[in-house]
Write a protein that holds these residues in place. Structure first.
Motif, short mmCIF file in Angstrom:
data_model
loop_
_atom_site.label_atom_id
_atom_site.label_comp_id
_atom_site.label_asym_id
_atom_site.label_seq_id
_atom_site.Cartn_x
_atom_site.Cartn_y
_atom_site.Cartn_z
N UNK A 50 0.83 -1.20 0.00
CA UNK A 50 0.00 0.00 0.00
C UNK A 50 0.87 1.26 0.00
N UNK A 51 1.96 1.22 0.76
CA UNK A 51 2.87 2.37 0.80
C UNK A 51 3.51 2.58 -0.57
N UNK A 52 3.89 1.50 -1.24
CA UNK A 52 4.50 1.62 -2.57
C UNK A 52 3.50 2.19 -3.58
N UNK A 53 2.24 1.76 -3.51
CA UNK A 53 1.20 2.29 -4.39
C UNK A 53 0.99 3.77 -4.12
N UNK A 54 0.95 4.13 -2.83
CA UNK A 54 0.79 5.53 -2.48
C UNK A 54 1.98 6.37 -2.95
N UNK A 55 3.17 5.83 -2.82
CA UNK A 55 4.37 6.54 -3.30
C UNK A 55 4.31 6.78 -4.80
N UNK A 56 3.87 5.78 -5.55
CA UNK A 56 3.75 5.93 -7.00
C UNK A 56 2.72 7.02 -7.32
N UNK A 57 1.64 7.04 -6.58
CA UNK A 57 0.60 8.07 -6.76
C UNK A 57 1.18 9.47 -6.49
N UNK A 58 1.90 9.60 -5.40
CA UNK A 58 2.51 10.90 -5.06
C UNK A 58 3.55 11.33 -6.09
N UNK A 59 4.33 10.36 -6.57
CA UNK A 59 5.34 10.67 -7.59
C UNK A 59 4.68 11.13 -8.88
N UNK A 60 3.55 10.54 -9.23
CA UNK A 60 2.82 10.98 -10.43
C UNK A 60 2.36 12.43 -10.27
N UNK A 61 1.79 12.74 -9.13
CA UNK A 61 1.33 14.11 -8.87
C UNK A 61 2.50 15.09 -8.94
N UNK A 62 3.59 14.73 -8.29
CA UNK A 62 4.77 15.61 -8.29
C UNK A 62 5.31 15.81 -9.70
N UNK A 63 5.39 14.74 -10.46
CA UNK A 63 5.88 14.83 -11.85
C UNK A 63 4.97 15.74 -12.67
N UNK A 64 3.66 15.54 -12.55
CA UNK A 64 2.71 16.39 -13.28
C UNK A 64 2.81 17.85 -12.83
N UNK A 127 -7.16 8.20 -8.92
CA UNK A 127 -6.14 7.36 -8.26
C UNK A 127 -6.29 7.42 -6.75
N UNK A 128 -6.59 8.61 -6.22
CA UNK A 128 -6.76 8.75 -4.77
C UNK A 128 -7.96 7.93 -4.29
N UNK A 129 -9.04 7.92 -5.07
CA UNK A 129 -10.22 7.13 -4.71
C UNK A 129 -9.87 5.63 -4.70
N UNK A 130 -9.09 5.22 -5.66
CA UNK A 130 -8.65 3.81 -5.71
C UNK A 130 -7.79 3.51 -4.48
N UNK A 131 -6.84 4.37 -4.20
CA UNK A 131 -5.94 4.20 -3.05
C UNK A 131 -6.72 4.16 -1.74
N UNK A 132 -7.69 5.06 -1.58
CA UNK A 132 -8.51 5.08 -0.37
C UNK A 132 -9.26 3.75 -0.20
N UNK A 133 -9.80 3.24 -1.28
CA UNK A 133 -10.53 1.96 -1.21
C UNK A 133 -9.58 0.82 -0.85
N UNK A 134 -8.39 0.84 -1.41
CA UNK A 134 -7.40 -0.19 -1.08
C UNK A 134 -7.04 -0.15 0.40
#
Length: 162
Positions: A50-64, A127-134
Motif C-alpha cells: 500500500x505504501x509503494x502504491x501511495x508513493x507511486x501516486x505521489x510521484x505521479x502528482x509531483x511529476x505532473x 487514483x486517490x479514490x482507488x488508493x482510499x478503497x485499497x
C-alpha cells in the motif's frame, strides 16, 4: 509516382486503423483485468505494498506538477496494484501485455498533457479514490473506482484527437 503516393497513404491509413484497434483491445483488456485485480488487492495488499502504491501516486502528482507527463509513474501505480493481488497469473498476464499496456498509458498521458491539466487532475483524484478503497480493504468501492477511472480514460481518449 502518383501511384506510389497513394499506396503510401493507404499503408499509413491502414497502420493507423490497426493501431487504434490495438489500443481499443488493450483498453478493454485493462478493464477486464484491473477491475477484479484491484478488488483482490483490497483484500490482500500488505502495508508495504500500500505504501509503494501511495508513493507511486505521489510521484505521479509531483511529476505532473513539475510539468512532466508521468508515464512511468502512472504505469508503476497500476503495476503495483497487480502485484498486490498476490496472484501470479495476474502478474504473468500483465507482463505479457506490458509493452502494449505501457504504450496505451503513454498515448493517454501525452494526450492529457497536451489537452488540459484538468485531465491530469482528474486522474489524480481517481487514483486517490482507488488508493482510499485499497487502504480501507473495500473491494466493491475499489472495483467501482477502478472501473470509473478506466472508463473515464477511455472516454477521454476517444473523444479527442490522439
Amino acid at each position: 509516382k502518383e501511384h506510389n503516393s497513394s499506396d503510401l497513404l493507404e499503408t499509413v491509413t491502414q497502420q493507423l486503423k490497426m493501431q487504434k484497434q490495438t489500443l481499443q483491445e488493450v483498453l478493454e483488456f485493462r478493464r477486464g483485468i484491473e477491475v477484479e485485480a484491484v478488488a483482490l488487492a483490497a483484500q490482500r495488499a500488505t502495508e508495504e505494498q500500500l505504501q509503494a502504491i501511495e508513493n507511486a501516486h505521489r510521484e505521479l502528482i509531483e511529476t505532473n506538477n513539475n510539468g512532466g507527463v508521468g508515464i512511468e509513474e502512472d504505469y508503476r501505480f497500476h503495476y503495483l496494484i497487480i502485484l498486490a493481488t498476490g496472484n501470479s497469473f495476474y502478474e504473468t498476464m500483465f507482463d505479457v501485455i506490458a509493452p502494449h499496456y505501457f504504450e496505451a498509458i503513454k498515448i493517454s498521458k501525452i494526450q492529457s498533457h497536451r489537452l488540459s491539466n484538468h485531465y491530469l487532475q482528474e486522474a489524480h483524484t481517481e487514483h486517490q479514490a482507488i488508493l482510499n478503497a485499497l487502504k480501507s480493504n473495500d473491494e466493491e468501492t475499489a472495483r467501482i473506482a477502478m472501473r470509473n477511472h478506466l472508463l473515464n480514460n477511455e472516454t477521454k481518449i476517444w473523444s479527442n484527437d490522439l
